[in-house]
Write a protein that holds these residues in place. Sequence first.
Motif, PDB file in Angstrom:
ATOM      1  N   GLY B 147       0.800  -1.214   0.000  1.00  0.00           N
ATOM      2  CA  GLY B 147       0.000   0.000   0.000  1.00  0.00           C
ATOM      3  C   GLY B 147       0.834   1.265   0.000  1.00  0.00           C
ATOM      4  N   LEU B 148       2.153   1.116   0.067  1.00  0.00           N
ATOM      5  CA  LEU B 148       3.042   2.280   0.038  1.00  0.00           C
ATOM      6  C   LEU B 148       3.264   2.734  -1.393  1.00  0.00           C
ATOM      7  N   THR B 149       3.370   4.041  -1.603  1.00  0.00           N
ATOM      8  CA  THR B 149       3.750   4.517  -2.927  1.00  0.00           C
ATOM      9  C   THR B 149       5.164   5.079  -2.847  1.00  0.00           C
ATOM     10  N   ILE B 150       6.096   4.337  -3.405  1.00  0.00           N
ATOM     11  CA  ILE B 150       7.490   4.784  -3.434  1.00  0.00           C
ATOM     12  C   ILE B 150       7.874   4.952  -4.895  1.00  0.00           C
ATOM     13  N   TYR B 151       8.156   6.191  -5.289  1.00  0.00           N
ATOM     14  CA  TYR B 151       8.401   6.462  -6.701  1.00  0.00           C
ATOM     15  C   TYR B 151       9.780   6.008  -7.158  1.00  0.00           C
ATOM     16  N   ASP B 152      10.760   6.047  -6.261  1.00  0.00           N
ATOM     17  CA  ASP B 152      12.129   5.727  -6.678  1.00  0.00           C
ATOM     18  C   ASP B 152      12.724   4.665  -5.750  1.00  0.00           C
ATOM     19  N   SER B 153      12.144   3.459  -5.841  1.00  0.00           N
ATOM     20  CA  SER B 153      12.504   2.433  -4.856  1.00  0.00           C
ATOM     21  C   SER B 153      13.922   1.909  -5.030  1.00  0.00           C
ATOM     22  N   THR B 154      14.531   2.120  -6.217  1.00  0.00           N
ATOM     23  CA  THR B 154      15.897   1.608  -6.385  1.00  0.00           C
ATOM     24  C   THR B 154      16.942   2.641  -5.976  1.00  0.00           C
ATOM     25  N   SER B 155      16.489   3.798  -5.546  1.00  0.00           N
ATOM     26  CA  SER B 155      17.444   4.824  -5.147  1.00  0.00           C
ATOM     27  C   SER B 155      18.275   4.357  -3.961  1.00  0.00           C
ATOM     28  N   GLY B 156      19.598   4.496  -4.094  1.00  0.00           N
ATOM     29  CA  GLY B 156      20.489   4.106  -2.998  1.00  0.00           C
ATOM     30  C   GLY B 156      20.859   5.302  -2.139  1.00  0.00           C
ATOM     31  N   PHE B 157      20.244   6.455  -2.400  1.00  0.00           N
ATOM     32  CA  PHE B 157      20.541   7.673  -1.649  1.00  0.00           C
ATOM     33  C   PHE B 157      19.454   7.811  -0.597  1.00  0.00           C
ATOM     34  N   ARG B 158      19.746   7.366   0.627  1.00  0.00           N
ATOM     35  CA  ARG B 158      18.685   7.274   1.618  1.00  0.00           C
ATOM     36  C   ARG B 158      19.229   7.463   3.030  1.00  0.00           C
ATOM     37  N   ALA B 159      18.372   7.923   3.895  1.00  0.00           N
ATOM     38  CA  ALA B 159      18.770   8.160   5.281  1.00  0.00           C
ATOM     39  C   ALA B 159      17.986   7.249   6.207  1.00  0.00           C
ATOM     40  N   CYS B 160      18.664   6.750   7.251  1.00  0.00           N
ATOM     41  CA  CYS B 160      18.023   5.893   8.239  1.00  0.00           C
ATOM     42  C   CYS B 160      18.104   6.540   9.609  1.00  0.00           C
ATOM     43  N   GLY B 161      16.993   6.527  10.320  1.00  0.00           N
ATOM     44  CA  GLY B 161      17.001   6.943  11.713  1.00  0.00           C
ATOM     45  C   GLY B 161      17.410   5.773  12.596  1.00  0.00           C
ATOM     46  N   LYS B 162      17.377   5.997  13.921  1.00  0.00           N
ATOM     47  CA  LYS B 162      17.893   4.974  14.836  1.00  0.00           C
ATOM     48  C   LYS B 162      17.195   3.621  14.685  1.00  0.00           C
ATOM     49  N   ARG B 163      15.849   3.679  14.535  1.00  0.00           N
ATOM     50  CA  ARG B 163      15.117   2.408  14.451  1.00  0.00           C
ATOM     51  C   ARG B 163      15.488   1.648  13.189  1.00  0.00           C
ATOM     52  N   ALA B 164      15.633   2.373  12.077  1.00  0.00           N
ATOM     53  CA  ALA B 164      15.998   1.713  10.827  1.00  0.00           C
ATOM     54  C   ALA B 164      17.432   1.201  10.887  1.00  0.00           C
ATOM     55  N   ILE B 165      18.322   1.962  11.540  1.00  0.00           N
ATOM     56  CA  ILE B 165      19.712   1.517  11.655  1.00  0.00           C
ATOM     57  C   ILE B 165      19.775   0.188  12.388  1.00  0.00           C
ATOM     58  N   SER B 166      19.056   0.091  13.519  1.00  0.00           N
ATOM     59  CA  SER B 166      19.184  -1.159  14.269  1.00  0.00           C
ATOM     60  C   SER B 166      18.472  -2.310  13.561  1.00  0.00           C
ATOM     61  N   LEU B 167      17.393  -2.012  12.816  1.00  0.00           N
ATOM     62  CA  LEU B 167      16.753  -3.079  12.028  1.00  0.00           C
ATOM     63  C   LEU B 167      17.699  -3.576  10.943  1.00  0.00           C
ATOM     64  N   PHE B 168      18.296  -2.651  10.194  1.00  0.00           N
ATOM     65  CA  PHE B 168      19.128  -3.053   9.060  1.00  0.00           C
ATOM     66  C   PHE B 168      20.470  -3.623   9.504  1.00  0.00           C
ATOM     67  N   ALA B 169      20.955  -3.203  10.678  1.00  0.00           N
ATOM     68  CA  ALA B 169      22.189  -3.806  11.189  1.00  0.00           C
ATOM     69  C   ALA B 169      21.954  -5.285  11.469  1.00  0.00           C
ATOM     70  N   ARG B 170      20.706  -5.612  11.859  1.00  0.00           N
ATOM     71  CA  ARG B 170      20.370  -6.989  12.187  1.00  0.00           C
ATOM     72  C   ARG B 170      19.991  -7.787  10.946  1.00  0.00           C
ATOM     73  N   THR B 171      19.153  -7.210  10.112  1.00  0.00           N
ATOM     74  CA  THR B 171      18.691  -7.959   8.950  1.00  0.00           C
ATOM     75  C   THR B 171      18.576  -7.047   7.734  1.00  0.00           C
ATOM     76  N   TYR B 172      19.283  -7.407   6.679  1.00  0.00           N
ATOM     77  CA  TYR B 172      19.280  -6.595   5.477  1.00  0.00           C
ATOM     78  C   TYR B 172      19.322  -7.519   4.275  1.00  0.00           C
ATOM     79  N   PRO B 173      18.537  -7.218   3.220  1.00  0.00           N
ATOM     80  CA  PRO B 173      18.523  -8.131   2.073  1.00  0.00           C
ATOM     81  C   PRO B 173      19.865  -8.219   1.343  1.00  0.00           C
ATOM     82  N   TYR B 174      20.024  -9.270   0.565  1.00  0.00           N
ATOM     83  CA  TYR B 174      21.320  -9.600  -0.019  1.00  0.00           C
ATOM     84  C   TYR B 174      21.709  -8.828  -1.273  1.00  0.00           C
ATOM     85  N   ASP B 175      21.161  -9.243  -2.410  1.00  0.00           N
ATOM     86  CA  ASP B 175      21.804  -8.906  -3.685  1.00  0.00           C
ATOM     87  C   ASP B 175      21.483  -7.507  -4.187  1.00  0.00           C
TER      88      ASP B 175
END
Lengths: 139, 238
Positions: B147-175
């Motif tokens: 249900g999210l509308t993300i126009y540029d989902s392949t963009s690698g230019f992104r910022a993470c707050g504390k919650r996202a940092i700890s989520l991605f430090a634990r689990t992040y997709p591979y390829d």
Amino acid sequence: MSIKLRVLLIIFSLVFFAVVARLVRHGRLQLKYSLLWLAIGLAFLLSAIFPGSVTFLKGLLGIELASNFVFFAALAGLFAVSLSLTVIVSWQSRDIRMLIQQIALLQKKLEQEQGEEQEQGARRTPPPSHNDTNPTSNN
Amino acid sequence: MAAIAVKVLLIIPAYNEEESILGVVDTIRSSGYDYIVVNDGSTDKTAEICQEAGINLINLPRNLGIGGAVQLGHQYALQNGYDIDIQVDGDGQHDISYVPQLVQGIEDGADLVIGSRFVEQTQGFTSTVMRRTGITWLRLCIQLISGLTIYDSTSGFRACGKRAISLFARTYPYDYPEPESIVRAHRAGLSIKEVPVSMRERQGGVSSISPLKSIYYMVKVSLAVFIEGFGSRNARNR
């Protein structure tokens, strides 16, 4: 099933058991992974000793030829084995990735600490030639 | 909100970027942000060049791919107590003058802020027709699944707050992690926002996605998005 084939199958499965047991004993195959192979060997052995079981099972699945049933069963078994292998490979690559990241983090931390020590060393301790006259440098 | 200074880290994943890495880091250094270059087991002189220039560098002993490198950046950010980390490509596509906008997005309450070329018509490089078609397809997939509308989902230019940092430090997709990580963050209940940025063409090196691989890429990423999405429905039910 001819008596020749049955004898062959029995010999084959016994040799197979021996090979699996040997691999486990020499630590080249983990016990938990050997269970699947032993189960497959057991299926071979049982079908050789009780050929009626194969006839019964093929009837159950509506397969006419015993050989077709055997092929089907073997294929299903190999599917299961290779699926479990890719699951194991996935675990391992995840674990390896995590280890590589941990190594990189530790190395970085080490470098940072060494860098700080050198900085502190440069600021606090006098040149090495005076070390033995300086009481604080003995720690 | 002047009193508390937020600690911001720029993460620059670099795989064989010997041609462009110095230029990228020079702009970052002159802007005064903290940064870390994650050398993803490069086979060229990326590591040597960075060491000689005294660049803050973390070395992966093996090549893990972009996902593993970015995740290491998040782990480093977590370990060193950063409030916000921002992924910036090592090939010079991303214009760091947009960093304040990304930081603002986090301060406005989002957990993950994506720098997007398509939210508003921004000037600059918007990639090829093929790639834009793919990005539209991904937008529809993500819309359908979350249900999210993300126009540029392949963009690698992104910022993470504390919650996202700890989520991605634990689990992040591979390829090819960018679109998938959006769905993963959404599934974990994080809020996601896009802000407009413009991008440049790469300064050197070769894109990680060759034309031949792009179909494989699309199939894989779509599948990944769908599988992540189905997980989210189950997770909500439980």
